[in-house]
Write an enzyme that holds these catalytic residues in place. Sequence first.
Site, PDB file in Angstrom:
ATOM      1  N   GLY A  90       0.822  -1.205   0.000  1.00 53.33           N
ATOM      2  CA  GLY A  90       0.000   0.000   0.000  1.00 53.33           C
ATOM      3  C   GLY A  90       0.854   1.252   0.000  1.00 53.33           C
ATOM      4  O   GLY A  90       1.925   1.305  -0.612  1.00 53.33           O
ATOM      5  N   SER A  91       0.395   2.277   0.700  1.00 53.78           N
ATOM      6  CA  SER A  91       1.066   3.577   0.661  1.00 53.78           C
ATOM      7  C   SER A  91       2.432   3.597   1.343  1.00 53.78           C
ATOM      8  O   SER A  91       3.176   4.563   1.191  1.00 53.78           O
ATOM      9  CB  SER A  91       0.162   4.638   1.295  1.00 53.78           C
ATOM     10  OG  SER A  91      -0.997   4.829   0.508  1.00 53.78           O
ATOM     11  N   THR A  92       2.782   2.532   2.091  1.00 56.97           N
ATOM     12  CA  THR A  92       4.128   2.485   2.666  1.00 56.97           C
ATOM     13  C   THR A  92       5.176   2.350   1.554  1.00 56.97           C
ATOM     14  O   THR A  92       6.366   2.564   1.789  1.00 56.97           O
ATOM     15  CB  THR A  92       4.275   1.301   3.653  1.00 56.97           C
ATOM     16  OG1 THR A  92       4.083   0.070   2.950  1.00 56.97           O
ATOM     17  CG2 THR A  92       3.251   1.410   4.773  1.00 56.97           C
ATOM     18  N   PHE A  93       4.717   1.995   0.345  1.00 56.44           N
ATOM     19  CA  PHE A  93       5.604   1.834  -0.807  1.00 56.44           C
ATOM     20  C   PHE A  93       5.893   3.170  -1.499  1.00 56.44           C
ATOM     21  O   PHE A  93       6.761   3.249  -2.364  1.00 56.44           O
ATOM     22  CB  PHE A  93       4.933   0.873  -1.807  1.00 56.44           C
ATOM     23  CG  PHE A  93       5.799   0.407  -2.935  1.00 56.44           C
ATOM     24  CD1 PHE A  93       6.844  -0.474  -2.732  1.00 56.44           C
ATOM     25  CD2 PHE A  93       5.558   0.843  -4.233  1.00 56.44           C
ATOM     26  CE1 PHE A  93       7.627  -0.923  -3.790  1.00 56.44           C
ATOM     27  CE2 PHE A  93       6.329   0.401  -5.294  1.00 56.44           C
ATOM     28  CZ  PHE A  93       7.374  -0.479  -5.062  1.00 56.44           C
ATOM     29  N   LYS A  94       5.193   4.219  -1.108  1.00 53.28           N
ATOM     30  CA  LYS A  94       5.293   5.492  -1.825  1.00 53.28           C
ATOM     31  C   LYS A  94       6.679   6.126  -1.704  1.00 53.28           C
ATOM     32  O   LYS A  94       7.103   6.868  -2.602  1.00 53.28           O
ATOM     33  CB  LYS A  94       4.213   6.462  -1.335  1.00 53.28           C
ATOM     34  CG  LYS A  94       2.816   6.069  -1.828  1.00 53.28           C
ATOM     35  CD  LYS A  94       1.714   6.941  -1.264  1.00 53.28           C
ATOM     36  CE  LYS A  94       0.348   6.527  -1.807  1.00 53.28           C
ATOM     37  NZ  LYS A  94      -0.781   7.282  -1.209  1.00 53.28           N
TER      38      LYS A  94
END
Length: 607
Positions: free
Chosen positions: A318-322
């Site tokens: 999810g957004s932890t990959f941003k």
Amino acid sequence: MNRDNDKGKVLIRRSLIMALIKFLLLLVIIARLYYLQVYQADKYKTLADENRISTRLLVPPRGIIYDRNGMVVASNQQNFQALIVAEQAPNVQETLDAFKKLMPLSEAEEEKIKKDLKRNRSFVPIKIKDNLTWEEVSRIQLNAPDLPGIVIDEGLTRYYPYGASMAHFLGYVSSVSDKDVKDDPLLEVPGFKIGKSGIEKFFEKDLRGESGNLKQEVNAYGRIMKEIERVDGIPGKDVNLTIDARLQQKAFELFGEESGAAVLLDVHTGEILAFVSAPSFDPNMMTQGLSQEDWNALLKNERNPLTNKAISGQYSPGSTFKMVVAMAALESGIIKPETRSFCAGKMSLGNHVFHCWKKQGHGHLNVVEALQHSCDIFFYETAQKVGIEKIAEMARRFGLGAKMNIGLENEKAGLIPDKEWKLRRFGEPWQQGESLISGIGQGYILTTPLQLATMTARLVNGGYAVVPTFTKLSDADKSKIKKMDVSQANLELMKEGMYAVVNKPGGTAFMSQFNYHGERMGGKTGTTQVRRITMKERREGIKKEEELPWRLRNHALFVGYAPHDNPKYAVAVLVEHGGGGSSVAAPLAGKILKEAVMLDPTKENVH
């Protein structure tokens, strides 16, 4: 007269021949006796001793496992067993019936006892029950007159003082199976137990030690007459882990009834300080022997207590990959720190509409602000510009998509897709829309909590490629950690964005901040869908998480670090079907990081 002389000569000649034959036979017998008694003396002495002397192996004490502060996390505990010697019991069945009145035996246990009694001689002790408490031993001793043939034996059994909280990385010991028996005769000792999983299995040869032996004189029937010689074995080596038992226990307790995982690392060494998978199981039950009922309960539990979610669970980040997407764009020069993008709440690509989590949009923002507010549109557009190849390359540099090889079985590699992978896997070319989905850490991308903790550590430690480990690093090992070829300024920009996520109004984890003597944390929330939201549902209103069955709720994630000014700890938290990263995972991670900062031994003189 001559005839008589001839007969006499024949008799004499025959007598001489017979005497010669007897003499030769005597020489053969003497030679044979000499050969057996002199040349073969050692051999037959050994055979005689083997008939007279019984030798058996003595099991050495298993090595102790300690945490980083010297606290025992796996030890050997006194173990009392109830045994029955058939020849001392006038009626074995009556003795067993009397024993069952004091201590119940299952049908399976009683059946095994009877099989063992048939298989062994009457003077050989057979185990009836082990892991007896002192109260149970006392009860048996008080009723000894009614239990002829029952004796109490004392030994050692493996004990895990922290129970379920450390089961997934410590593992457990259990009886040797046929496939385990190899070149060590110790493995053939009845009842001997070896490491079956986790650290117990990884360090098995060190922890096992070397066997001793006991020589006893036995009679012709094999009954022990006296002890001749005892040589104690060499105890197993102790193992010291990087785990902090206090942090481990705290992190495990914080999960409560939730299902998920948490990994806490030292960002400079990669040493694992806490390693949680929840729910869990009590390894002491495995050591003592799990009943079929308990085993079935573990297997049927929908939250999978037997799965080590920290390394075996594969989830969309999810957004932890941003941060990875942002680093790929910054490092390739496609965007700059001041580059601004406009979020209107949605964007189109061909016939497909991509939505931001904030329906009305975020307006204009730069990369730091995009991280702070977790704007999906910003990262859709950024991923579209960068392309999947550069994103995949950057993800792998930060530890995603590969096993960490920390010594535990069943670790999964996750998946960082690229064009070649999709062509090989599906025989189809990569689509531009798939790059957009990858930009927010979904689609084909899969990671483990351990990988996300490693990614975070590398982001905030100055770009050093630390590798997670359960064993402490020497100074020489620390000096070998390679520095990654990434811009320090870009890494600082990621830290600035993660700091804003937690500490600035509008940040998705603003409610989870802490300020402990001026020390704060930074991090990034993530929420990943496990179901597809239809356009009809978007029009009519998306269902709330609590309205959905547990298995259809979103996964909640958070990666973070502390302290912000001088990072030392990195954490990754995943709560399966927990709902939102900001509401569930971030508060949990914040409490773990605060506990780590509070317990930091280098801060004792300050706090």
